[in-house]
Design a protein around this motif. Structure first.
Motif, short mmCIF file in Angstrom:
data_model
loop_
_atom_site.label_atom_id
_atom_site.label_comp_id
_atom_site.label_asym_id
_atom_site.label_seq_id
_atom_site.Cartn_x
_atom_site.Cartn_y
_atom_site.Cartn_z
N GLN A 149 0.80 -1.23 0.00
CA GLN A 149 0.00 0.00 0.00
C GLN A 149 0.83 1.28 0.00
OE1 GLN A 149 -3.20 0.09 -0.48
NE2 GLN A 149 -3.45 -2.11 -0.45
N ALA A 159 -2.58 -17.77 -3.89
CA ALA A 159 -3.90 -17.40 -3.36
C ALA A 159 -4.32 -18.35 -2.26
CB ALA A 159 -4.92 -17.39 -4.49
N ILE A 178 -2.41 -17.73 1.03
CA ILE A 178 -2.89 -16.53 1.73
C ILE A 178 -4.21 -16.84 2.44
CG2 ILE A 178 -3.87 -14.24 1.37
CD1 ILE A 178 -1.83 -13.87 -0.91
N GLY A 179 -5.13 -17.45 1.72
CA GLY A 179 -6.42 -17.77 2.32
C GLY A 179 -6.30 -18.73 3.49
N GLY A 238 -7.95 -15.51 -0.74
CA GLY A 238 -6.67 -15.31 -1.42
C GLY A 238 -6.82 -14.61 -2.76
N LEU A 239 -7.76 -15.05 -3.55
CA LEU A 239 -7.96 -14.44 -4.87
C LEU A 239 -8.39 -12.98 -4.75
CD1 LEU A 239 -9.64 -17.32 -6.92
CD2 LEU A 239 -7.31 -16.41 -7.12
N HIS A 248 -7.54 -10.95 -2.45
CA HIS A 248 -6.33 -10.19 -2.15
C HIS A 248 -5.55 -9.90 -3.44
CE1 HIS A 248 -5.56 -10.44 2.40
NE2 HIS A 248 -6.85 -10.56 2.18
N LEU A 249 -5.41 -10.92 -4.25
CA LEU A 249 -4.66 -10.74 -5.51
C LEU A 249 -5.41 -9.81 -6.46
CD1 LEU A 249 -3.30 -14.30 -6.39
CD2 LEU A 249 -2.37 -12.56 -4.87
N SER A 260 -3.18 -2.30 -4.75
CA SER A 260 -3.17 -0.88 -4.38
C SER A 260 -3.06 -0.03 -5.64
CB SER A 260 -1.98 -0.59 -3.48
OG SER A 260 -0.78 -0.76 -4.20
N MET A 313 0.30 -0.33 -7.29
CA MET A 313 0.46 -1.65 -7.87
C MET A 313 -0.34 -1.77 -9.15
SD MET A 313 2.59 -3.71 -7.27
CE MET A 313 3.41 -4.08 -5.74
N VAL A 354 1.68 -0.46 -11.86
CA VAL A 354 2.77 -1.38 -12.21
C VAL A 354 2.23 -2.56 -13.03
CG1 VAL A 354 4.41 -3.05 -11.27
CG2 VAL A 354 4.24 -0.77 -10.26
N GLN A 365 1.54 -2.70 -16.97
CA GLN A 365 2.54 -2.99 -18.00
C GLN A 365 2.32 -4.38 -18.59
OE1 GLN A 365 6.47 -2.24 -16.54
NE2 GLN A 365 5.87 -0.35 -15.49
N GLU A 372 4.18 -6.89 -19.56
CA GLU A 372 4.85 -8.10 -19.05
C GLU A 372 4.34 -8.50 -17.67
OE1 GLU A 372 6.25 -5.25 -19.53
OE2 GLU A 372 7.78 -4.75 -18.04
N MET A 373 3.51 -7.66 -17.06
CA MET A 373 2.97 -7.98 -15.75
C MET A 373 1.57 -8.59 -15.84
SD MET A 373 5.26 -7.27 -13.55
CE MET A 373 6.81 -6.35 -13.42
N MET A 402 0.48 -11.39 -16.07
CA MET A 402 0.22 -12.60 -15.28
C MET A 402 -0.35 -12.30 -13.90
SD MET A 402 3.89 -13.71 -13.71
CE MET A 402 4.87 -13.94 -15.17
N PHE A 403 -0.08 -11.07 -13.41
CA PHE A 403 -0.54 -10.72 -12.06
C PHE A 403 -1.95 -10.13 -12.04
CE2 PHE A 403 4.17 -10.32 -11.41
CZ PHE A 403 4.30 -11.36 -10.51
N GLN A 458 -10.98 -16.61 -12.55
CA GLN A 458 -10.07 -17.41 -11.72
C GLN A 458 -10.85 -18.37 -10.82
OE1 GLN A 458 -6.99 -18.24 -10.77
NE2 GLN A 458 -6.22 -17.38 -12.69
#
Lengths: 222, 222, 222, 222
Positions: free
Chosen positions: A121, A167, A170-171, B171-172, B174-175, B179, B182, B185, B188, B190-191, B193-194, B201
């Motif tokens: 954050q 994931a 975390i859960g 968990g999901l 959270h992903l 923020s 983030m 970030v 982009q 190449e990111m 996958m995040f 999902q």
DNA sequence: AATGAATGAGGATTCATTCAT
DNA sequence: TATGAATGAATCCTCATTCAT
């Protein structure tokens, strides 16, 4: 601390940074992130509060660095283990490896549990980028390795699996670390279902997950 | 609000409690839990700050009650849907039902994401017990229902599946909610996958999970 | 910057000092004194923070030096102008000269506004003495010049007038630079009286002041 | 303090507000604004720090309120005096009245000296507006009164004079309150010119100002 | 002379919660 | 039951300055 007084060279600065992180981890082991103060870490590290901010822009950035260290360490351990046990790499063996290596890293787990909601954050763009870049590379590397062992994984699925596991971890960590009151409540017999044995759960769920993927792959072929 | 000034009868009290929760949810929809203040909720509800504490012992308890409401609503919706679609209850159909009903409840998701780390923290034993008792009953009920549809599930596995899904959802979520920084970030290429499409999902992972369970069941029999 | 690395000779030291002051002024032009950091000045000047303290004992001393430079420059401009316009030296002409030369030096104005409350606070005896000695000499010189033009001024009254103008300038500058919020408030029509046109006010008030002095002188004679 | 425990009625709240302001003034008399902490004021007032913020949104707002009180008091004293001495209202008498009444209010002077640079900075629109509205009304009232006594003032010039005096007071106060070091420097004989006797200076300068205005008025007529 | 790592004091402010009325 | 005034803990971070190298 104490060896270095003024970190002049790059190496010395790295060393001091590492020292601070070591102290931070030691304190994190004793309390929660929220109740841990920068003043305490500085005191324990034998440096001034301001010095902390010379190495980390914020408390969040500091623990993000810690999280990165723990992750790097975990990935390294994973890679090593994977190469050693090359012989027996059944789903069961792999899952065992994962579950064990994660479950025995309580600090990594606690850090992952607050990674997205807290640590990411209050961080600047650069730090965020660096962290995700690191994570990306490790995921790609270990993801590829995974694909080598689990032949039913399609190219790119290794990373996907790792993210699903992320994931899941975390859960499960959230479920596995109840508050004081909740622990008392869950101690009652009829509440047994809520008591999570983290390692067992991870073992169990990851196995199911991988079997599901294997099944799906076979099914698709047909 | 405001019609009732003194909630005397039990029914009136329930009504006021419900009103407060409604307002709380309305405000929660606009900001994060942390930035939402009790003063704001009181003001919006047209009552004094102290009045809130006549109905809830703490901010956490208030949102735990909200979480319970949302969960009850979700379970109810789930049960209804399950009974309606009795005909087609393939894994795919079931998963679709789950993923959709969860993913379209953003507030439930956000509440679940902080349930264990925040809401269950500052709560007394009674409240904690009541909440877990409620949850237990719902899980048992819907778990049993699930076992009815997915014949490969052994007795008691329905609940286990639901708990795994709970962990997964947390968990999901959270992903899926990075923020501000983030988000920049992750924008982009190449990111990619995040970047998590929560519903997709969940659909994907739950399907794999259930297939894994089905496969495991078959495998065990043999 | 940067050509010289070690300023050895006195001349080189003077040059580096001047460079630092130039940079400091450039940064002061962009923000307020309070928000301007020594680190920023060092960075922009291409020297280390510690180097700044080889030339100035404190931030205040640095800006006091800047103030002195600006004052010297202003006095010089004043003297030159006075000699050029020797022909027309009515009160109006003189006042015009003063008001214009001050009002077109925004940095001098901003420095004067904080001179007594900030810059003269954290300074050693020597520096303070040097500054006041400089100021005294300039005041005496220009004061005398003034007495030459305005014949109604008694000996010594030139300096007195200049000091009164100093006070006036400081006060008017305070009135003329409201905070952001205040600017919004003063934008309303009925608040027009608070909106200060610095140059006009100085023109106006100085004229009245000088006329008062002239009148008083005549009155005394009689 | 101590009389009221909980200020329930509007009057009680006003009383507590006044009490806090009284304490704040008492502490302000002992140190500078910068070195005065809210914690100290709270402690001295026998209330919690948070209570201070119930009555004032910020430290600046608190001292702005103090400034307003002092101004109101000063204006009131001025009005009373003006009406009493109706007989002798020469420039000299008027100036004497002004200079004396201001110079004997050291706290008002110190507050005015930081009014624009500090107090009006961290304040919300409403507070700013209220303050300026108050000031405007007082200025208009006393300005008009002034015009009644000084017949050479054109309509509206009363306020203008007051604003010029305001600027003058701020500037003179700056000159009159040197830092510790500066005081030592100015103690030297040749620095006598910098030593400002505030009351005398105000007396002197205001007289000149008014005479200038009178002269200008006469001159215009002709 | 120059560097830049280290220092460390210093304080306003928020807000969940309590409790006198 | 309702109110809302009062509480007070709790902490991050800045930045001018110093001083070891």
């Amino acid at each position: 601390m104490a060896v270095i007084n003024r970190a002049m060279t790059g190496a010395q600065k790295q060393a001091r940074r590492a020292e601070i992180l070591k102290v931070a981890m030691g304190r994190f082991a004793l309390t929660s992130y929220a109740t841990l103060s920068m003043a305490d870490i500085a005191r324990q590290a034998g440096v001034a509060k301001g010095t902390l901010y010379l190495y980390f822009h914020s408390k969040e950035e500091m623990f993000l660095a810690l999280c990165e260290e723990e992750l790097a360490d975990w990935f390294a351990a994973l890679d090593t283990a994977l190469e050693q046990r090359r012989a027996d790499m059944s789903i069961a063996g792999l899952v065992q490896l994962f579950a064990e290596s994660i479950a025995t890293r309580p600090y990594l787990l606690r850090l992952l549990a607050i990674l997205h909601t807290v640590l990411e954050q209050n961080v600047d763009h650069d730090t965020a980028l660096r962290f995700k870049t690191f994570l990306r590379e490790r995921l790609l590397k270990t993801g590829a390795l995974l694909e080598g062992y689990l032949r039913f994984l399609a190219p790119g699925q290794g990373v996907e699996v790792l993210l699903k596991i992320d994931a899941l971890v975390i859960g499960l960590q959230h479920l596995a670390e109840p508050s004081e009151v909740m622990r008392a409540v869950l101690a009652q017999p009829e509440m047994a279902m809520f008591r999570v044995d983290l390692q067992q759960q991870m073992l169990d769920t990851m196995k199911i997950l991988l079997m599901g993927l294997a099944y799906e792959a076979k099914y698709k072929q047909a």
